[in-house]
Design a protein around this motif. Structure first.
Motif, mmCIF file in Angstrom:
data_model
loop_
_atom_site.group_PDB
_atom_site.id
_atom_site.type_symbol
_atom_site.label_atom_id
_atom_site.label_comp_id
_atom_site.label_asym_id
_atom_site.label_seq_id
_atom_site.Cartn_x
_atom_site.Cartn_y
_atom_site.Cartn_z
ATOM 1 N N GLY A 144 2.261 12.976 16.334
ATOM 2 C CA GLY A 144 0.858 12.781 16.023
ATOM 3 C C GLY A 144 0.509 11.522 15.282
ATOM 4 O O GLY A 144 -0.649 11.349 14.881
ATOM 5 N N CYS A 145 1.445 10.611 15.085
ATOM 6 C CA CYS A 145 1.131 9.373 14.367
ATOM 7 C C CYS A 145 0.360 8.405 15.270
ATOM 8 O O CYS A 145 0.466 8.437 16.496
ATOM 9 N N TYR A 146 -0.399 7.541 14.614
ATOM 10 C CA TYR A 146 -1.135 6.483 15.313
ATOM 11 C C TYR A 146 -0.705 5.135 14.759
ATOM 12 O O TYR A 146 -0.800 4.894 13.547
ATOM 13 N N ILE A 147 -0.229 4.251 15.649
ATOM 14 C CA ILE A 147 0.177 2.893 15.286
ATOM 15 C C ILE A 147 -0.769 1.935 15.988
ATOM 16 O O ILE A 147 -0.814 1.873 17.217
ATOM 17 N N GLY A 148 -1.535 1.167 15.203
ATOM 18 C CA GLY A 148 -2.575 0.332 15.779
ATOM 19 C C GLY A 148 -2.072 -0.919 16.479
ATOM 20 O O GLY A 148 -0.885 -1.274 16.407
ATOM 21 N N ARG A 149 -2.984 -1.595 17.101
ATOM 22 C CA ARG A 149 -2.701 -2.809 17.865
ATOM 23 C C ARG A 149 -2.000 -3.851 16.999
ATOM 24 O O ARG A 149 -2.440 -4.169 15.897
ATOM 25 N N GLU A 150 -0.865 -4.344 17.482
ATOM 26 C CA GLU A 150 -0.076 -5.417 16.856
ATOM 27 C C GLU A 150 0.391 -5.080 15.433
ATOM 28 O O GLU A 150 0.735 -5.974 14.662
ATOM 29 N N ALA A 151 0.421 -3.820 15.105
ATOM 30 C CA ALA A 151 1.030 -3.408 13.832
ATOM 31 C C ALA A 151 2.542 -3.543 13.934
ATOM 32 O O ALA A 151 3.118 -3.542 15.032
ATOM 33 N N VAL A 152 3.202 -3.652 12.779
ATOM 34 C CA VAL A 152 4.654 -3.825 12.748
ATOM 35 C C VAL A 152 5.262 -2.783 11.809
ATOM 36 O O VAL A 152 4.854 -2.677 10.644
ATOM 37 N N VAL A 153 6.244 -2.049 12.310
ATOM 38 C CA VAL A 153 6.976 -1.049 11.529
ATOM 39 C C VAL A 153 8.436 -1.488 11.472
ATOM 40 O O VAL A 153 9.085 -1.661 12.506
ATOM 41 N N GLY A 154 8.968 -1.657 10.256
ATOM 42 C CA GLY A 154 10.285 -2.237 10.081
ATOM 43 C C GLY A 154 11.435 -1.282 10.334
ATOM 44 O O GLY A 154 11.268 -0.075 10.540
ATOM 45 N N GLU A 155 12.618 -1.840 10.276
ATOM 46 C CA GLU A 155 13.858 -1.122 10.560
ATOM 47 C C GLU A 155 14.048 0.056 9.605
ATOM 48 O O GLU A 155 13.906 -0.076 8.390
ATOM 49 N N GLY A 156 14.366 1.230 10.179
ATOM 50 C CA GLY A 156 14.694 2.397 9.371
ATOM 51 C C GLY A 156 13.529 3.027 8.652
ATOM 52 O O GLY A 156 13.717 3.926 7.817
ATOM 53 N N THR A 157 12.320 2.607 8.933
ATOM 54 C CA THR A 157 11.136 3.187 8.281
ATOM 55 C C THR A 157 10.762 4.496 8.962
ATOM 56 O O THR A 157 10.873 4.639 10.179
ATOM 57 N N HIS A 158 10.297 5.440 8.151
ATOM 58 C CA HIS A 158 9.996 6.788 8.647
ATOM 59 C C HIS A 158 8.536 7.123 8.374
ATOM 60 O O HIS A 158 8.100 7.128 7.223
ATOM 61 N N PHE A 159 7.780 7.376 9.443
ATOM 62 C CA PHE A 159 6.428 7.915 9.328
ATOM 63 C C PHE A 159 6.500 9.410 9.612
ATOM 64 O O PHE A 159 6.897 9.828 10.702
ATOM 65 N N PHE A 160 6.120 10.226 8.645
ATOM 66 C CA PHE A 160 6.045 11.662 8.887
ATOM 67 C C PHE A 160 4.813 11.966 9.752
ATOM 68 O O PHE A 160 3.994 11.091 10.024
ATOM 69 N N ALA A 161 4.690 13.217 10.179
ATOM 70 C CA ALA A 161 3.656 13.589 11.148
ATOM 71 C C ALA A 161 2.260 13.185 10.680
ATOM 72 O O ALA A 161 1.913 13.305 9.509
ATOM 73 N N ASN A 162 1.479 12.685 11.640
ATOM 74 C CA ASN A 162 0.041 12.432 11.448
ATOM 75 C C ASN A 162 -0.255 11.324 10.440
ATOM 76 O O ASN A 162 -1.246 11.389 9.709
ATOM 77 N N VAL A 163 0.563 10.300 10.413
ATOM 78 C CA VAL A 163 0.254 9.081 9.670
ATOM 79 C C VAL A 163 -0.598 8.180 10.562
ATOM 80 O O VAL A 163 -0.357 8.056 11.767
ATOM 81 N N THR A 164 -1.601 7.532 9.957
ATOM 82 C CA THR A 164 -2.423 6.558 10.670
ATOM 83 C C THR A 164 -2.147 5.174 10.099
ATOM 84 O O THR A 164 -2.327 4.939 8.897
ATOM 85 N N PHE A 165 -1.710 4.273 10.954
ATOM 86 C CA PHE A 165 -1.307 2.922 10.547
ATOM 87 C C PHE A 165 -2.080 1.953 11.433
ATOM 88 O O PHE A 165 -1.735 1.723 12.582
ATOM 89 N N HIS A 166 -3.147 1.379 10.878
ATOM 90 C CA HIS A 166 -4.126 0.673 11.700
ATOM 91 C C HIS A 166 -3.649 -0.713 12.148
ATOM 92 O O HIS A 166 -2.615 -1.215 11.707
ATOM 93 N N ALA A 167 -4.469 -1.326 12.973
ATOM 94 C CA ALA A 167 -4.144 -2.586 13.632
ATOM 95 C C ALA A 167 -3.758 -3.679 12.648
ATOM 96 O O ALA A 167 -4.354 -3.813 11.571
ATOM 97 N N TYR A 168 -2.741 -4.444 13.022
ATOM 98 C CA TYR A 168 -2.275 -5.658 12.342
ATOM 99 C C TYR A 168 -1.573 -5.397 11.000
ATOM 100 O O TYR A 168 -1.108 -6.344 10.366
ATOM 101 N N CYS A 169 -1.507 -4.151 10.563
ATOM 102 C CA CYS A 169 -0.806 -3.854 9.313
ATOM 103 C C CYS A 169 0.699 -3.959 9.534
ATOM 104 O O CYS A 169 1.195 -3.799 10.657
ATOM 105 N N GLN A 170 1.429 -4.217 8.446
ATOM 106 C CA GLN A 170 2.875 -4.356 8.547
ATOM 107 C C GLN A 170 3.555 -3.618 7.401
ATOM 108 O O GLN A 170 3.046 -3.602 6.273
#
Length: 341
Positions: A144-170
């Motif tokens: 259920g997570c949302y990763i926005g346009r051109e966002a960046v999630v680094g190595e080994g990072t964990h998003f638990f259920a239903n996290v919203t990570f909007h566009a261009y965030c890193q």
């Protein structure tokens, strides 16, 4: 699964007093530990509990070891900071039984055009990864997570259920964001013309460093023009509000329900107590510690502990004034009696 005490010492250091081949299966509090557990004593007030624990081994400081050595029959690992040793040992025991999500993309996930997902990453059910986003090696994105346009999630990072990570965030490596957190919402930016609010576009990003933890239902607003920045090692509890263009220095920790208004800059190695409120456009130097429920209305240029709902001040001064305030009613009655005389 268990491990030998000798292996713990090889991994984390410390001086072992006892059998290196003694096997322990986990770590537990003093009162709950059984004969197969290792426990820890980080508060000298609990020495009596340590003497009575059933744990097979204890993690203790040199000072506490001198006290309990004669009365405790189990093995001991002596280390300057038992609480840190406990944290590292707990991580190790957890890793022995942790379920690692399988690499790959769940069939129900949506992956936008040009998104790059490492082969070792895990993308769970109903995840949305928008166009151009990047998901690093061994990242885990739960359902259920949302990763926005051109966002960046680094190595080994964990998003638990239903996290919203909007566009261009890193976010950098080894981060943890818990369920319900929203990163990169619009900041609260409006211009007022004759009572009418005109929205200011929020075009900055949220830039998060390595080893950052963000608690459940915490919100971090994107910058208005420049970025909102959270440096390496920052720890944010649940239900925190970080406004646009805030800058939080490395290894600062903030407890639940705190709020930081826009464009405030908080230094490194600071702590912010629960439900503290910090108004906008302030600057804190490194090493500032704000007590719970304190309202901070001016910049702080000296390290130290600060307390008080209104007005806030250096902690020792606030304690004296609070003690005086308790006597105010008695003082009033004495003044009245003197006036009658």
């Amino acid at each position: 699964m268990g491990t030998r005490l000798g292996e713990l010492v090889e991994r984390f250091g410390g001086q072992l007093m006892g059998d290196a081949n003694l096997e322990v299966t986990g770590i537990a509090p003093l009162t709950d530990a059984g004969v197969s557990h290792i426990s820890f004593l980080s508060n000298s007030k609990l020495r009596a509990q340590a003497l009575g624990t059933a744990a097979a081994a204890l993690i203790v400081s040199p000072a506490d070891d001198e006290f309990i050595a004669a009365g405790y029959t189990g093995a001991r690992i002596v280390t300057p900071n038992p609480y840190v040793y406990f944290a590292r040992a707990a991580q190790y025991f957890h890793s022995l039984t942790a379920i690692v999500p399988p690499a790959g993309v769940h069939p129900t996930a949506f992956i936008g055009e040009g998104a790059r997902i490492a082969a070792t990453a895990h993308i769970g059910p109903k995840v949305v990864v928008e166009a151009g986003a990047v998901i690093g090696e061994h990242a885990v994105i739960d359902a259920g997570c949302y990763i926005g346009r051109e966002a960046v999630v680094g190595e080994g990072t964990h998003f638990f259920a239903n996290v919203t990570f909007h566009a261009y965030c890193q976010i950098g490596a080894r981060g943890i964001i818990h369920s319900g957190a929203v990163i990169g919402t619009d900041g609260f930016g409006f211009a007022n013309e004759k009572g009418v609010y005109i929205k200011i576009p929020q075009t900055g990003r949220v830039m998060i460093g390595d080893d950052v933890d963000i608690g459940a239902n915490t919100t971090v607003d994107r910058g208005a023009l420049a970025d909102t920045v959270i440096e390496d090692g920052v720890k944010l509890d649940n239900l925190i509000q970080i406004a646009h263009n805030v800058h939080i220095g490395r290894n600062t920790a903030m407890a639940g329900c705190a709020a930081v208004a826009g464009s405030t800059r908080i230094g490194a190695n600071c702590t912010i107590g629960g439900a503290a409120n910090i108004v906008g456009h302030l600057t804190f130097v490194d090493g500032v510690h704000i007590s719970a429920a304190t309202t901070v209305t001016r910049s702080i240029g000296e390290p130290g502990v600060y307390s008080g709902p209104y007005p806030f001040e250096e902690n020792s001064s606030w304690q004296k004034n609070a003690a005086t305030l308790r006597q105010l009613h008695t003082l009033r009655e004495r003044v009245r009696a003197l006036e009658k005389k």
